[in-house]
Design a protein around this motif. Structure first.
Motif, PDB file in Angstrom:
ATOM      1  N   PRO A   1      -0.697  -8.185 -11.279  1.00 45.94           N
ATOM      2  CA  PRO A   1      -0.423  -6.947 -10.521  1.00 45.94           C
ATOM      3  C   PRO A   1      -1.629  -6.364  -9.790  1.00 45.94           C
ATOM      4  O   PRO A   1      -1.599  -5.188  -9.419  1.00 45.94           O
ATOM      5  N   ALA A   2      -2.681  -7.154  -9.548  1.00 46.85           N
ATOM      6  CA  ALA A   2      -3.908  -6.610  -8.962  1.00 46.85           C
ATOM      7  C   ALA A   2      -3.680  -5.862  -7.649  1.00 46.85           C
ATOM      8  O   ALA A   2      -4.193  -4.739  -7.491  1.00 46.85           O
ATOM      9  N   PRO A   3      -2.938  -6.411  -6.669  1.00 48.71           N
ATOM     10  CA  PRO A   3      -2.771  -5.654  -5.421  1.00 48.71           C
ATOM     11  C   PRO A   3      -2.087  -4.308  -5.627  1.00 48.71           C
ATOM     12  O   PRO A   3      -2.456  -3.313  -4.992  1.00 48.71           O
ATOM     13  N   MET A   4      -1.095  -4.266  -6.514  1.00 49.98           N
ATOM     14  CA  MET A   4      -0.385  -3.011  -6.768  1.00 49.98           C
ATOM     15  C   MET A   4      -1.300  -1.990  -7.445  1.00 49.98           C
ATOM     16  O   MET A   4      -1.287  -0.806  -7.118  1.00 49.98           O
ATOM     17  N   GLU A   5      -2.098  -2.461  -8.394  1.00 52.10           N
ATOM     18  CA  GLU A   5      -3.040  -1.561  -9.066  1.00 52.10           C
ATOM     19  C   GLU A   5      -4.096  -1.053  -8.093  1.00 52.10           C
ATOM     20  O   GLU A   5      -4.510   0.117  -8.156  1.00 52.10           O
ATOM     21  N   ASP A   6      -4.542  -1.926  -7.179  1.00 52.44           N
ATOM     22  CA  ASP A   6      -5.580  -1.531  -6.226  1.00 52.44           C
ATOM     23  C   ASP A   6      -5.097  -0.441  -5.283  1.00 52.44           C
ATOM     24  O   ASP A   6      -5.784   0.578  -5.100  1.00 52.44           O
ATOM     25  N   VAL A   7      -3.940  -0.638  -4.657  1.00 52.31           N
ATOM     26  CA  VAL A   7      -3.496   0.358  -3.678  1.00 52.31           C
ATOM     27  C   VAL A   7      -3.157   1.681  -4.369  1.00 52.31           C
ATOM     28  O   VAL A   7      -3.341   2.759  -3.793  1.00 52.31           O
TER      29      VAL A   7
END
Length: 314
Positions: free
Chosen positions: A122-128
């Motif tokens: 889930p890295a992109p979701m956590e980043d944004v």
């Protein structure tokens, strides 16, 4: 409807088409550029650090008489294609629809890419989500209104935008710094983003594009229901799907999709719109007859620009 038999190469080509806006040929862009007020550009603002990796955003703040205009809404653009972010960018899709000519504050956001270490879901979701919290935490410093955030993205950016519509209480992606402020936006503008990945791996595993498998760190073999890893993949798919987080607290959402999209089918937008209607979320669904997987095809025009800003209501 299948997610298409497109190869990874063709998908990336489609994503590149999205990111290439023909400003010189577009009357909408000409109108927007002709009226642009002054802006202060603040580039490469680090909003999150993971190990040695600094994740950044760019800010564009309206100026009048030499000073930043206070209290304007903040329009966030997610600069991504196939969950790969080349950098923060300049907020180009908001710019295309005339946000600068209207004097809005703009943030253009990057995220970790799925082809880098630690970049799969889930890295992109956590980043944004972290970017939204950072921007809200620093609202008084930069001068925009922390209670009026809108996000816009196309394709993978549309998917990530939808995840930002989920309430803080329901999202699994609110992790890290600045948890004392909300990571939810007040408006979502989604251009043909995937909403239900479980559909990819249950109904259409053979047709699902390689990019989606890569985002989950999964092999094509795991898409086969007889594979021992299939059940775990479906659980991951649901966890990454905005569809399963829609409730009455979801942010008001405008969805735009074309009928001839061969990368992300229209059904992906239709199903989440139906769920929003059922949950009494203020939502609107614009379908472009004959539209394919590109901004120019589904609505780079003045009519859609009016629809977008009327939906924002700011």
């Amino acid at each position: 409807m299948s997610l298409s038999c497109l190869s990874r190469r063709r998908f990336l080509s489609a994503a590149a088409t999205i990111m290439a806006c023909a400003f010189a040929l577009n009357p909408l862009a000409k109108e927007a550029c002709a009226q642009n007020p002054e802006y202060q550009e603040i580039k490469d603002v680090v909003y999150k650090t993971v190990g040695d990796r600094q994740i950044t955003l760019n800010l564009y703040l309206p100026i009048e008489e030499g000073s930043i205009v206070k209290g304007r809404p903040l329009l966030i653009f997610l600069n991504t294609g196939c969950w790969r972010s080349p950098g923060p960018g300049d907020g180009w899709l908001w710019n295309l629809y005339g946000a600068r000519s209207k004097g809005f504050a703009i943030a253009s956001v990057s995220h970790r890419s799925i082809d880098e270490p630690g970049g799969t879901f889930p890295a992109p979701m956590e980043d944004v989500r972290a970017a939204v919290r950072f921007l809200r935490k620093h609202a008084s410093e930069y001068g925009y209104d922390p209670e009026r955030f809108a996000v816009m993205g196309a394709s993978s950016g549309g998917h990530l935008s939808l995840t930002l519509g989920v309430s803080d209480e329901k999202t699994p992606y609110n992790v890290g710094d600045n948890l004392d402020v909300s990571g939810q936006v007040q408006r979502v503008i989604d251009f043909y983003g995937p909403s239900d990945f479980s559909d990819c791996f249950t109904r259409y595993p053979a047709e699902t594009i390689d990019c989606i498998y890569e985002a989950f760190g999964a092999s094509r073999e795991e898409g086969d229901a007889s594979n021992p890893g299939h059940a775990a993949l479906i659980e991951k798919a649901k966890a990454a799907s905005p569809l399963y987080y829609v409730d009455s607290n979801f942010a008001p959402t405008l969805i735009i999709h074309g009928t001839q999209d061969l990368v992300v089918p229209l059904s992906q937008s239709a199903i989440i719109f139906e769920r929003m209607q059922w949950a009494h979320v203020r939502s609107q669904f614009i379908v472009t007859d004959g539209g394919v997987h590109s901004i120019e095809s589904v609505g780079a025009n003045l009519h859609l620009a009016r629809e977008i800003f009327e939906f924002l209501g700011w």
